[in-house]
Design a protein around this motif. Structure first.
Motif, short mmCIF file in Angstrom:
data_model
loop_
_atom_site.label_atom_id
_atom_site.label_comp_id
_atom_site.label_asym_id
_atom_site.label_seq_id
_atom_site.Cartn_x
_atom_site.Cartn_y
_atom_site.Cartn_z
N ARG A 66 -4.49 2.45 2.52
CA ARG A 66 -4.54 1.67 3.75
C ARG A 66 -5.19 0.31 3.55
O ARG A 66 -4.64 -0.72 3.95
CB ARG A 66 -5.30 2.43 4.84
N ASP A 67 -6.39 0.30 2.95
CA ASP A 67 -7.13 -0.95 2.87
C ASP A 67 -8.08 -0.91 1.68
O ASP A 67 -9.14 -0.28 1.73
CB ASP A 67 -7.93 -1.14 4.17
N LYS A 100 0.83 -1.19 0.00
CA LYS A 100 0.00 0.00 0.00
C LYS A 100 0.87 1.25 0.00
O LYS A 100 1.81 1.37 0.77
CB LYS A 100 -0.92 0.01 1.21
N GLY A 101 0.54 2.16 -0.87
CA GLY A 101 1.28 3.41 -0.95
C GLY A 101 2.44 3.36 -1.92
O GLY A 101 3.04 4.38 -2.21
N SER A 106 4.32 -1.65 9.57
CA SER A 106 3.53 -2.67 8.88
C SER A 106 3.55 -2.50 7.38
O SER A 106 2.94 -3.27 6.67
CB SER A 106 2.08 -2.62 9.37
N GLY A 107 4.20 -1.44 6.86
CA GLY A 107 4.31 -1.26 5.43
C GLY A 107 3.24 -0.38 4.87
O GLY A 107 3.19 -0.14 3.67
N GLY A 108 2.30 0.14 5.69
CA GLY A 108 1.23 0.97 5.18
C GLY A 108 1.65 2.42 5.11
O GLY A 108 2.72 2.82 5.53
N GLN A 109 0.75 3.24 4.57
CA GLN A 109 1.01 4.66 4.45
C GLN A 109 -0.24 5.43 4.81
O GLN A 109 -1.32 5.07 4.37
CB GLN A 109 1.43 5.01 3.02
N HIS A 151 -11.43 8.16 0.38
CA HIS A 151 -10.93 7.49 -0.82
C HIS A 151 -9.43 7.26 -0.75
O HIS A 151 -8.92 6.22 -1.23
CB HIS A 151 -11.28 8.30 -2.06
N MET A 152 -8.68 8.18 -0.15
CA MET A 152 -7.25 7.95 0.00
C MET A 152 -6.98 6.79 0.95
O MET A 152 -6.01 6.04 0.78
CB MET A 152 -6.56 9.22 0.49
#
Length: 228
Positions: free
Chosen positions: A192-193, A16-17, A223-226, A186-187
């Motif tokens: 994120r998911d 993600k991101g 966790s690798g998310g943004q 929406h972002m």
């Protein structure tokens, strides 16, 4: 057609991101065909605005119902679109086969948008989906179902609203509180998911169907998310 990107592109949960900057390359081997699969936003407006005008004109000219009834059917058409938007995004655009023609088709229709979210042409629904959705709904509702054509006008207005809202949320910095909220939702879907937040112009369906991303916490650090 080009091959779908390998696992780990923007459509996979582990990256993600990890989006790509600029405009996407052609998703098929021929540029002219790519330009038919993904059109300029102005082309979409030029294609579907006359549909609204013709549906309204024919409804009035044929006196298909009284004024308030015609407006009511237009509202019903708009509401029907919002359900198409939600379920189409959730079931069709996020059905992601791992390989073969299905994987390629998913990338062409939606995966490329998640990889290149700032490409305006990829932010507009492909005509290979929008034309059958709008045309098929008008045919079923007013051709077979004998509903006033304002139903089709409302449905088409809903589609154009969705497409232009989606474009705006990706390419503008909203000042309005409502639009800032829609952009935030929406972002989160993008970064994120992507298994939640399918209603873009109509996020209330996410609340009803249990896919709301409005109260999702930020991804834990590491966790690798943004964050959106």
């Amino acid at each position: 057609m080009t091959s779908a990107p390998p696992a780990g592109s923007a459509g996979s949960a582990g990256s993600k991101g990890a989006v790509r900057r600029g405009n996407a390359p052609a998703v098929v081997g021929r540029r002219w065909l790519d330009n038919l699969l993904h059109v300029h936003p102005a082309t979409t407006v030029a294609m579907f605005t006359p549909v609204v005008a013709v549906c309204v004109w024919l409804s009035v000219a044929r006196e298909q119902a009284g004024t308030w009834a015609l407006l009511g059917w237009a509202g019903a058409g708009y509401l029907t679109w919002t359900l198409s938007e939600y379920w189409g995004h959730r079931i069709v655009l996020h059905y992601e086969p791992e390989k073969g023609f299905g994987a390629r088709l998913h990338y062409i229709l939606h995966g490329v948008h998640h990889d290149y979210p700032q490409d305006a042409r990829r932010s507009i629904l492909s005509p290979i989906l929008s034309i059958p959705m709008v045309g098929g709904t008008i045919y079923l509702a007013s051709g077979l179902g004998s509903l006033p054509l304002t139903f089709g006008a409302g449905y088409t207005i809903g589609y154009l609203t969705y497409d232009l809202f989606h474009l705006y949320l990706h390419h503008a910095t909203p000042k309005n509180r409502l639009m800032r909220h829609l952009r935030s939702l929406h972002m989160r879907h993008h970064f994120r998911d992507d298994t939640r937040g399918f209603g873009i112009s109509a996020p209330y369906w996410d609340e009803l169907f249990g896919t709301s991303i409005a109260r999702e916490s930020r991804t834990p650090a590491g966790s690798g998310g943004q964050a959106a």
